[in-house]
Design an enzyme around this catalytic site. Structure first.
Site, mmCIF file in Angstrom:
data_model
loop_
_atom_site.group_PDB
_atom_site.id
_atom_site.type_symbol
_atom_site.label_atom_id
_atom_site.label_comp_id
_atom_site.label_asym_id
_atom_site.label_seq_id
_atom_site.Cartn_x
_atom_site.Cartn_y
_atom_site.Cartn_z
ATOM 1 N N GLU A 49 0.708 -1.304 0.177
ATOM 2 C CA GLU A 49 0.054 0.067 0.059
ATOM 3 C C GLU A 49 0.798 1.310 -0.078
ATOM 4 O O GLU A 49 2.182 1.304 -0.037
ATOM 5 C CB GLU A 49 -0.874 0.047 1.122
ATOM 6 N N ALA A 75 0.718 5.851 0.910
ATOM 7 C CA ALA A 75 0.212 6.837 1.511
ATOM 8 C C ALA A 75 -0.795 7.576 0.617
ATOM 9 O O ALA A 75 -1.971 8.046 0.861
ATOM 10 C CB ALA A 75 1.196 7.901 2.096
ATOM 11 N N GLU A 124 -1.414 -10.258 -5.976
ATOM 12 C CA GLU A 124 -1.271 -11.124 -7.187
ATOM 13 C C GLU A 124 -0.672 -10.383 -8.226
ATOM 14 O O GLU A 124 0.231 -11.058 -9.014
ATOM 15 C CB GLU A 124 -2.791 -11.172 -7.622
#
Ligand code: THU
Length: 135
Positions: free
Chosen positions: A43, A45, A54
């Site tokens: 992930e 910010a 995947e």
């Protein structure tokens, strides 16, 4: 899905960078050679810039010089089936066909296996855009 594939997926899940959703996902794809390639969600910010597990595993397969995947495993937390998102179903399709098994796991093991065709019916794939088709 063998034990090695499951264990690698669980290890990948533990490596996830998911400080925003706290939802850790691991994925493993098996290339035609039999080699396993793992990825985790990463992930950011700037939220939309995050990457699914995947997608990360597929990048590893491509970097190794492989062009086909023969099975995939995805693992996530909670009780629900953590199936690939729509975008990742399409990314898997690039290197797999409708019969390719996709194994959905929880931390304790396999929960359910689907074929890619079940997850992405009537899919659009590389054959649709082959340049030599009608030339
Ligand atoms: N996620 C994956 O990595 N794979 C999926 O197929 C479903 C969703 C990640 C994206 C995001 O980092 C987090 O799970 C919550 O959506």
């Amino acid at each position: 899905m063998d034990e090695a594939m499951f264990r690698l997926a669980r290890q990948a899940m533990a490596r996830a960078h998911a400080p925003y959703s706290k939802f850790r996902v691991g994925a493993v794809v098996r290339g035609q050679s039999g080699t396993l390639y793992a990825g985790c969600n990463v992930e950011n910010a700037a939220y939309p810039e995050g990457c699914c597990a995947e997608t990360a595993a597929i990048a590893q397969l491509v970097m190794a010089g492989e062009t086909r995947l023969i099975e995939a495993a995805v693992i996530g937390p909670g009780d629900a089936l953590v199936t690939p998102c729509g975008g990742c179903r399409q990314r898997l399709r690039e290197f797999a066909d409708e019969a390719t098994p996709i194994h959905i796991c929880g931390p304790d093991g396999l929960r359910r296996s689907f074929t890619l065709g079940e997850l992405l019916p009537a899919s659009f794939g590389p054959d649709h855009v082959r340049q030599d088709r009608d030339e």
